[in-house]
Write an enzyme that holds these catalytic residues in place. Structure first.
Site, PDB file in Angstrom:
ATOM      1  CB  THR A  11     -17.274 100.222  16.318  1.00 36.93           C
ATOM      2  OG1 THR A  11     -18.565 101.181  16.372  1.00 36.93           O
ATOM      3  CG2 THR A  11     -17.903  98.676  16.423  1.00 36.93           C
ATOM      4  CE  LYS A  39     -23.016 105.135  12.468  1.00 35.74           C
ATOM      5  NZ  LYS A  39     -21.727 104.991  13.105  1.00 35.74           N
ATOM      6  CB  CYS A 130     -12.043 114.334  27.908  1.00 33.90           C
ATOM      7  SG  CYS A 130     -12.803 115.303  26.776  1.00 33.90           S
ATOM      8  CB  SER A 160      -8.895 112.019  19.504  1.00 38.26           C
ATOM      9  OG  SER A 160      -8.284 112.808  20.726  1.00 38.26           O
ATOM     10  N   GLY A 161     -11.113 114.493  20.646  1.00 39.03           N
ATOM     11  CA  GLY A 161     -12.321 114.594  21.498  1.00 39.03           C
ATOM     12  C   GLY A 161     -13.745 114.813  20.595  1.00 39.03           C
ATOM     13  CE  LYS A 215     -20.886 118.829  27.631  1.00 44.19           C
ATOM     14  NZ  LYS A 215     -20.583 117.942  26.407  1.00 44.19           N
ATOM     15  NE  ARG A 236     -12.093 120.104  19.396  1.00 45.56           N
ATOM     16  CZ  ARG A 236     -12.538 119.279  20.303  1.00 45.56           C
ATOM     17  NH1 ARG A 236     -11.778 118.591  21.043  1.00 45.56           N
ATOM     18  NH2 ARG A 236     -14.023 119.212  20.496  1.00 45.56           N
ATOM     19  CG  HIS A 243      -8.360 117.232  25.721  1.00 44.78           C
ATOM     20  ND1 HIS A 243      -8.128 116.932  24.395  1.00 44.78           N
ATOM     21  CD2 HIS A 243      -9.598 116.911  26.115  1.00 44.78           C
ATOM     22  CE1 HIS A 243      -9.435 116.821  24.023  1.00 44.78           C
ATOM     23  NE2 HIS A 243     -10.250 116.684  25.195  1.00 44.78           N
TER      24      HIS A 243
HETATM   25  C1  2RA Z   1     -14.351 117.347  23.187  1.00 44.14           C
HETATM   26  N1  2RA Z   1     -14.728 117.063  25.551  1.00 44.14           N
HETATM   27  O1  2RA Z   1     -13.063 117.495  23.421  1.00 44.14           O
HETATM   28  C2  2RA Z   1     -15.339 117.055  24.254  1.00 44.14           C
HETATM   29  C3  2RA Z   1     -15.875 115.789  24.045  1.00 44.14           C
HETATM   30  N2  2RA Z   1     -15.067 114.692  24.012  1.00 44.14           N
HETATM   31  O2  2RA Z   1     -14.755 117.579  21.989  1.00 44.14           O
END
Ligand code: 2RA
Length: 340
Positions: A11, A39, A130, A160-161, A215, A236, A243
């Site tokens: 989901t 849930k 990702c 969306s990450g 990472k 972000r 991305h």
């Molecule tokens: C992000 N790579 O973009 C991390 C987890 N998906 O928040």
């Protein structure tokens, strides 16, 4: 004859994309089970032209199922992946839990497909982060031609990450900017994301980098070559999906920009859109829903003897997660399980 496939976390954003991509790529599914936490139990999800009702991950019996694509957090993976693996169901896990485990292959099929033969140690295969996945798709063909020494990457990662709540937060904060009576304080992020950028993804480490940046370093070394030095700044940005990455590469040997462009044009999983004119490059809104890793702005870095710059964009829910997991499933079927 096809495969009996389980989607754990059906989901969530990534779980739903896994179902979409399995259907789009006509993966040979004999039977599919969709699992969710208590849930979300009973939630209906779409698989092609079918509507499936989620079952309880906690009580599901994985015996007799060929493979399980996991799109749940590390905690749930830690609890249920070993159970699935012990039942003989090969787990393809999207969390970070097993990525750095020497007994678990970390795979991007365009880069290190041979690693799939190492799955049997734990019956688990790890999907990369990702931001790593799209980058190594771009690096590998260039590394094969002119051995990469060092990579400097800045990422521009969509919300969306961070999951559905972050998408809602960007939407609500953006609306609030135009409607000052509606205040939407940050909740997913530490600062406002609408009309802003945040140089912080995941937790801070002792050296001042973030775990997201770590990472990219660790996973590039495991997937491509441990000798490659990587330094990353992960940011972000107020984008819903997609991305983007500005990648600077230093090679052992000189690689001409035109030759690099030709190599990338021929490389698996890559779409080169690179014209030195208005609009001659890809932006995140154009990558959404696509399977490709897009490369633009390929150019020499004149500050280095053997340097190159490029711009890399990809749908983080697809190549960055769900598509790569399905491609691993295809690889596992083709090279190992050999049904279908
Ligand atoms: C992000 N790579 O973009 C991390 C987890 N998906 O928040």
């Amino acid at each position: 004859m096809g495969y009996r496939v389980v989607i754990a976390g059906a989901t969530g954003n990534v779980g739903r994309e896994m179902l979409n991509i399995l259907a789009e790529r006509q993966f040979p599914v004999d039977e599919i089970a969709v699992l969710a936490s208590r849930k979300s139990l009973g939630t209906e999800v779409t698989f092609g032209d079918k509507t499936l009702t989620t079952q309880d991950l906690d009580t599901f019996d994985f015996a007799g199922w060929d493979m399980a694509l996991f799109a749940v957090g590390s905690d749930a993976t830690k609890k249920y992946a070993p159970k699935a693996a012990a039942a003989g169901c090969v787990v393809i896990d999207n969390s970070s839990l097993y990525r750095y485990d020497h007994d678990v292959p970390l795979i991007v099929p365009e880069v290190n497909p041979q690693a799939v033969h190492g799955y049997a140690k734990k019956n688990i295969i790890a999907n990369p982060n990702c931001s790593t996945a799209q980058m190594v798709v771009a690096l590998k063909p260039l590394h094969d031609r002119a051995k990469i020494k060092r990579v400097v990457v800045s990422t521009y990662q969509s919300v969306s990450g961070s999951g559905k709540d972050a998408i809602d937060e960007l939407w609500d904060q953006t609306k609030a900017v135009y409607n000052p009576t509606q205040d939407v304080p940050p909740s997913v992020y530490t600062k406002q994301i609408a009309f802003n950028v945040i140089p912080h993804i995941d937790v801070f480490l002792d050296d001042g980098s973030t775990k997201e940046e770590w990472k990219m370093v660790a996973e590039t070394k495991k997937i491509v070559d441990p000798s490659i030095k990587v330094t990353a700044t992960c940011v972000r940005v107020p984008v819903f999906v997609g991305h983007s990455e500005a990648i600077n590469i230093e090679f052992e040997d000189f690689l001409d920009e035109d030759e690099a462009r030709d190599i990338l044009r021929e490389a698996p999983g890559i779409m080169v859109i690179d014209k030195r004119e208005d609009g001659g490059y890809v932006t995140p809104v154009e990558c959404v829903g696509d399977f490709a890793t897009f490369i633009s702005r390929i150019r020499q870095d004149s500050t280095l003897d053997n340097g190159l710059n490029l711009w890399c964009v990809s749908d983080n829910l697809r190549k960055g997660a769900a598509l790569n997991a399905v491609q691993i499933a295809e690889l596992l079927g083709r090279e190992v399980l050999k049904k279908g």
